[in-house]
Design a protein around this motif. Structure first.
Motif, PDB file in Angstrom:
ATOM      1  N   ILE A 351       0.851  -1.188   0.000  1.00  0.00           N
ATOM      2  CA  ILE A 351       0.000   0.000   0.000  1.00  0.00           C
ATOM      3  C   ILE A 351       0.888   1.240   0.000  1.00  0.00           C
ATOM      4  O   ILE A 351       1.666   1.464   0.924  1.00  0.00           O
ATOM      5  N   VAL A 352       0.764   2.043  -1.061  1.00  0.00           N
ATOM      6  CA  VAL A 352       1.581   3.240  -1.229  1.00  0.00           C
ATOM      7  C   VAL A 352       0.666   4.453  -1.291  1.00  0.00           C
ATOM      8  O   VAL A 352      -0.300   4.473  -2.060  1.00  0.00           O
ATOM      9  N   ALA A 353       0.957   5.471  -0.487  1.00  0.00           N
ATOM     10  CA  ALA A 353       0.198   6.723  -0.519  1.00  0.00           C
ATOM     11  C   ALA A 353       0.982   7.771  -1.292  1.00  0.00           C
ATOM     12  O   ALA A 353       2.155   8.001  -1.020  1.00  0.00           O
ATOM     13  N   GLU A 354       0.326   8.391  -2.260  1.00  0.00           N
ATOM     14  CA  GLU A 354       0.953   9.438  -3.068  1.00  0.00           C
ATOM     15  C   GLU A 354       0.611  10.815  -2.506  1.00  0.00           C
ATOM     16  O   GLU A 354      -0.346  10.976  -1.756  1.00  0.00           O
ATOM     17  N   GLY A 355       1.394  11.806  -2.898  1.00  0.00           N
ATOM     18  CA  GLY A 355       1.059  13.185  -2.588  1.00  0.00           C
ATOM     19  C   GLY A 355       1.169  13.564  -1.130  1.00  0.00           C
ATOM     20  O   GLY A 355       0.444  14.455  -0.664  1.00  0.00           O
ATOM     21  N   VAL A 356       2.056  12.915  -0.378  1.00  0.00           N
ATOM     22  CA  VAL A 356       2.213  13.243   1.045  1.00  0.00           C
ATOM     23  C   VAL A 356       2.990  14.551   1.173  1.00  0.00           C
ATOM     24  O   VAL A 356       4.107  14.668   0.666  1.00  0.00           O
ATOM     25  N   GLU A 357       2.389  15.523   1.857  1.00  0.00           N
ATOM     26  CA  GLU A 357       2.969  16.861   1.898  1.00  0.00           C
ATOM     27  C   GLU A 357       3.267  17.359   3.312  1.00  0.00           C
ATOM     28  O   GLU A 357       4.011  18.336   3.469  1.00  0.00           O
ATOM     29  N   THR A 358       2.672  16.748   4.344  1.00  0.00           N
ATOM     30  CA  THR A 358       2.872  17.267   5.696  1.00  0.00           C
ATOM     31  C   THR A 358       3.222  16.136   6.658  1.00  0.00           C
ATOM     32  O   THR A 358       2.909  14.965   6.419  1.00  0.00           O
ATOM     33  N   ASP A 359       3.856  16.518   7.771  1.00  0.00           N
ATOM     34  CA  ASP A 359       4.184  15.539   8.813  1.00  0.00           C
ATOM     35  C   ASP A 359       2.920  14.940   9.415  1.00  0.00           C
ATOM     36  O   ASP A 359       2.908  13.775   9.806  1.00  0.00           O
ATOM     37  N   ALA A 360       1.848  15.735   9.500  1.00  0.00           N
ATOM     38  CA  ALA A 360       0.584  15.231  10.054  1.00  0.00           C
ATOM     39  C   ALA A 360       0.003  14.138   9.167  1.00  0.00           C
ATOM     40  O   ALA A 360      -0.510  13.122   9.662  1.00  0.00           O
ATOM     41  N   LYS A 367      -0.105   5.459  11.296  1.00  0.00           N
ATOM     42  CA  LYS A 367      -1.043   4.882  12.265  1.00  0.00           C
ATOM     43  C   LYS A 367      -2.058   3.953  11.597  1.00  0.00           C
ATOM     44  O   LYS A 367      -2.475   2.956  12.186  1.00  0.00           O
ATOM     45  N   LEU A 368      -2.424   4.285  10.358  1.00  0.00           N
ATOM     46  CA  LEU A 368      -3.427   3.481   9.651  1.00  0.00           C
ATOM     47  C   LEU A 368      -2.839   2.219   9.030  1.00  0.00           C
ATOM     48  O   LEU A 368      -3.583   1.383   8.523  1.00  0.00           O
ATOM     49  N   GLY A 369      -1.508   2.087   9.032  1.00  0.00           N
ATOM     50  CA  GLY A 369      -0.893   0.863   8.527  1.00  0.00           C
ATOM     51  C   GLY A 369      -0.474   0.906   7.077  1.00  0.00           C
ATOM     52  O   GLY A 369      -0.259  -0.149   6.463  1.00  0.00           O
ATOM     53  N   CYS A 370      -0.329   2.123   6.514  1.00  0.00           N
ATOM     54  CA  CYS A 370       0.172   2.244   5.144  1.00  0.00           C
ATOM     55  C   CYS A 370       1.628   1.763   5.112  1.00  0.00           C
ATOM     56  O   CYS A 370       2.380   1.952   6.071  1.00  0.00           O
ATOM     57  N   ASN A 371       2.035   1.124   4.011  1.00  0.00           N
ATOM     58  CA  ASN A 371       3.390   0.564   3.910  1.00  0.00           C
ATOM     59  C   ASN A 371       4.434   1.571   3.459  1.00  0.00           C
ATOM     60  O   ASN A 371       5.519   1.671   4.048  1.00  0.00           O
ATOM     61  N   GLN A 372       4.115   2.329   2.393  1.00  0.00           N
ATOM     62  CA  GLN A 372       5.098   3.237   1.807  1.00  0.00           C
ATOM     63  C   GLN A 372       4.433   4.561   1.445  1.00  0.00           C
ATOM     64  O   GLN A 372       3.215   4.619   1.234  1.00  0.00           O
ATOM     65  N   VAL A 373       5.250   5.608   1.358  1.00  0.00           N
ATOM     66  CA  VAL A 373       4.742   6.927   0.985  1.00  0.00           C
ATOM     67  C   VAL A 373       5.682   7.578  -0.020  1.00  0.00           C
ATOM     68  O   VAL A 373       6.881   7.295  -0.056  1.00  0.00           O
ATOM     69  N   GLN A 374       5.114   8.451  -0.833  1.00  0.00           N
ATOM     70  CA  GLN A 374       5.903   9.292  -1.711  1.00  0.00           C
ATOM     71  C   GLN A 374       5.207  10.636  -1.821  1.00  0.00           C
ATOM     72  O   GLN A 374       4.016  10.763  -1.565  1.00  0.00           O
ATOM     73  N   GLY A 375       5.964  11.651  -2.148  1.00  0.00           N
ATOM     74  CA  GLY A 375       5.404  12.989  -2.232  1.00  0.00           C
ATOM     75  C   GLY A 375       6.465  14.021  -1.930  1.00  0.00           C
ATOM     76  O   GLY A 375       7.616  13.703  -1.628  1.00  0.00           O
ATOM     77  N   PHE A 376       6.092  15.284  -1.972  1.00  0.00           N
ATOM     78  CA  PHE A 376       7.052  16.367  -1.809  1.00  0.00           C
ATOM     79  C   PHE A 376       7.638  16.420  -0.405  1.00  0.00           C
ATOM     80  O   PHE A 376       8.719  16.974  -0.212  1.00  0.00           O
ATOM     81  N   LEU A 377       6.940  15.860   0.596  1.00  0.00           N
ATOM     82  CA  LEU A 377       7.522  15.805   1.936  1.00  0.00           C
ATOM     83  C   LEU A 377       8.767  14.925   1.939  1.00  0.00           C
ATOM     84  O   LEU A 377       9.717  15.178   2.685  1.00  0.00           O
ATOM     85  N   ILE A 378       8.764  13.889   1.112  1.00  0.00           N
ATOM     86  CA  ILE A 378       9.902  12.977   1.021  1.00  0.00           C
ATOM     87  C   ILE A 378      10.918  13.518   0.019  1.00  0.00           C
ATOM     88  O   ILE A 378      12.066  13.776   0.349  1.00  0.00           O
ATOM     89  N   SER A 379      10.489  13.679  -1.228  1.00  0.00           N
ATOM     90  CA  SER A 379      11.355  14.211  -2.271  1.00  0.00           C
ATOM     91  C   SER A 379      10.555  14.339  -3.557  1.00  0.00           C
ATOM     92  O   SER A 379       9.650  13.543  -3.817  1.00  0.00           O
ATOM     93  N   ARG A 380      10.884  15.345  -4.340  1.00  0.00           N
ATOM     94  CA  ARG A 380      10.333  15.409  -5.694  1.00  0.00           C
ATOM     95  C   ARG A 380      11.107  14.434  -6.577  1.00  0.00           C
ATOM     96  O   ARG A 380      12.096  13.832  -6.140  1.00  0.00           O
ATOM     97  N   ALA A 381      10.697  14.259  -7.820  1.00  0.00           N
ATOM     98  CA  ALA A 381      11.417  13.394  -8.752  1.00  0.00           C
ATOM     99  C   ALA A 381      12.785  13.997  -9.061  1.00  0.00           C
ATOM    100  O   ALA A 381      12.919  15.212  -9.234  1.00  0.00           O
ATOM    101  N   ILE A 382      13.807  13.143  -9.110  1.00  0.00           N
ATOM    102  CA  ILE A 382      15.181  13.590  -9.313  1.00  0.00           C
ATOM    103  C   ILE A 382      15.870  12.668 -10.320  1.00  0.00           C
ATOM    104  O   ILE A 382      15.452  11.525 -10.518  1.00  0.00           O
TER     105      ILE A 382
END
Length: 412
Positions: A351-360, A367-382
């Motif tokens: 389970i991957v969540a896209e578009g993560v932008e804030t620490d909240a 807490k909900l059990g998501c496996n992975q995240v991507q988005g500008f909070l982590i890094s833009r494409a490089i």
């Protein structure tokens, strides 16, 4: 923080003054106010604002009509919605504004706190500097013939950049999504939305898919030399599955390039589908039979459905950013996310969540059990080489953390 000019539209005098005081307390902020939407539209015509903060429920011209009028302005300021209406109505207003090309920095229920204002201004500052997700480059119309696009592919001008995916368990980068970019000799580096319509128009989607697959395998080989095994996901428009031999071609190309199917995942985009549903399911099954991973992209938007998720041999589900933005504050979004994550978990999907932008948002997904995240909070494409440097830096920081050395960076 750079200088910022803000317009507050609120028909209630007390609320208008309350908001103005909080914004005026921030350094470098100039605040104008209005209690009438028609007057505010006229103000936006004569004055360039960086941010407009607007209520929705107002007599006469309401907040929705104001946003529609704002979209017709030559200069479109960014927007924040502040209202006591339901979260669903706020979310709907946000989608309406974004569909009109307006960047919405936040939706805030009343009463607004000083912390809300500080976060909003920080987002505005990031967006204006080009470091945040809301920043949009000036659009330059891109025109190109089929021959010019073909040459851009062959010469490597069109290539793959990579957006990291972080594990919410280890806090480390564990995968990447390949995103197409064009290093244009005149216009600089262009994002996909600037030229993909031309790629589609000239029938070059298959050529770009093969090109991005080769670039991804080459990047994986370089990262392996550094000691990292990084699976890569690649966008695949489902209508290409109408070609029955596509899975065979992709496997042949992967093996020719020295790649491993298990380390590659094709994301079936929600923006298109096959004319005959049998082609969709046949292509999906055959990709999995070849050993490739398979993801449902942008789940929660467009054509994606629960039925499709449970009846297609996916290995991964990617939750669209529209369900992620504001999930920490919106009970409806929180419930929807919890349902999707629970379903994906029961189906055994990554389970991957896209578009993560804030620490909240990050904390909520953890807490909900998501496996992975991507988005500008982590890094833009490089670029691939920058991605490799990121992996080395993260490895060094993680080693310091494990050793308990001073100044170590904890995995995020």
């Amino acid at each position: 923080m750079s200088h910022q000019r803000v317009l507050i539209l609120e028909d209630q005098a007390f609320q208008r003054g309350f908001l103005a005081n909080m914004f005026n307390a921030a350094p470098g902020v100039t605040v104008d106010t209005s209690g009438d939407a028609a007057d505010a539209i006229e103000m936006c015509h004569w004055q360039r604002y960086d941010l407009v903060v607007t209520d929705l429920m107002m007599p006469g011209v309401d907040g929705i009509q104001f946003i529609q009028a704002l979209a017709a302005q030559e200069h479109r300021p960014m927007l924040a919605l502040v209202s006591s209406v339901s979260q669903r109505m706020m979310a709907s207003a946000r989608l309406m504004a974004e569909s009109l090309g307006i960047t919405v920095l936040g939706i805030l229920p009343k009463p607004v706190s000083p912390a809300d204002v500080r976060e909003l201004l920080a987002r505005l500052d990031d967006a204006r500097s080009g470091e945040g997700p809301a920043h949009a480059p000036v659009e330059v119309p891109i025109k190109a013939t089929r021959e010019r696009l073909r040459r851009a592919i062959d010469d490597g001008e069109i290539t793959a950049w990579f957006q990291p995916k972080k594990s919410l368990d280890s806090g480390l980068v564990v995968a990447a999504e390949a995103l197409v970019r064009w290093r244009h000799p005149e216009h600089g580096t262009l994002q996909a939305g600037r030229f993909l319509p031309l790629i589609e128009q000239h029938g070059l989607e298959s050529a770009v898919l093969r090109h991005i697959l080769k670039a991804s395998i080459q990047a994986q080989a370089r990262w392996r030399e550094q000691g990292f095994r990084i699976p890569v996901s690649i966008n695949l428009p489902p209508h290409l599955l109408e070609r029955g031999n596509l899975p065979d071609e992709l496997l042949d190309l992967t093996l020719q390039q020295g790649g491993t199917p298990a380390d590659l995942c094709f994301e079936l985009m929600e923006s298109s589908t096959t004319h005959h549903v049998s082609d969709y399911y046949a292509g999906a099954c055959r990709l999995r039979m070849k050993g490739f991973g398979l993801a449902q992209d942008d789940f929660g938007q467009g054509l994606s459905t629960v039925h499709n998720l449970v009846s297609t041999p996916f290995t991964e589900v990617k939750i669209d950013g529209a369900l992620v933005r504001g999930c920490a504050r919106d009970p409806a979004l929180h419930s929807a996310l919890a349902t999707v994550i629970a379903l994906g978990s029961r189906l055994g999907l990554n389970i991957v969540a896209e578009g993560v932008e804030t620490d909240a948002e990050l904390a909520t997904l953890r807490k909900l059990g998501c496996n992975q995240v991507q988005g500008f909070l982590i890094s833009r494409a490089i670029p691939a080489e920058t991605f490799g440097a990121l992996l080395d830096q993260e490895k060094a920081a993680h080693r310091h953390t494990e050793l308990g050395q001073p100044g170590a960076l904890a995995p995020r």
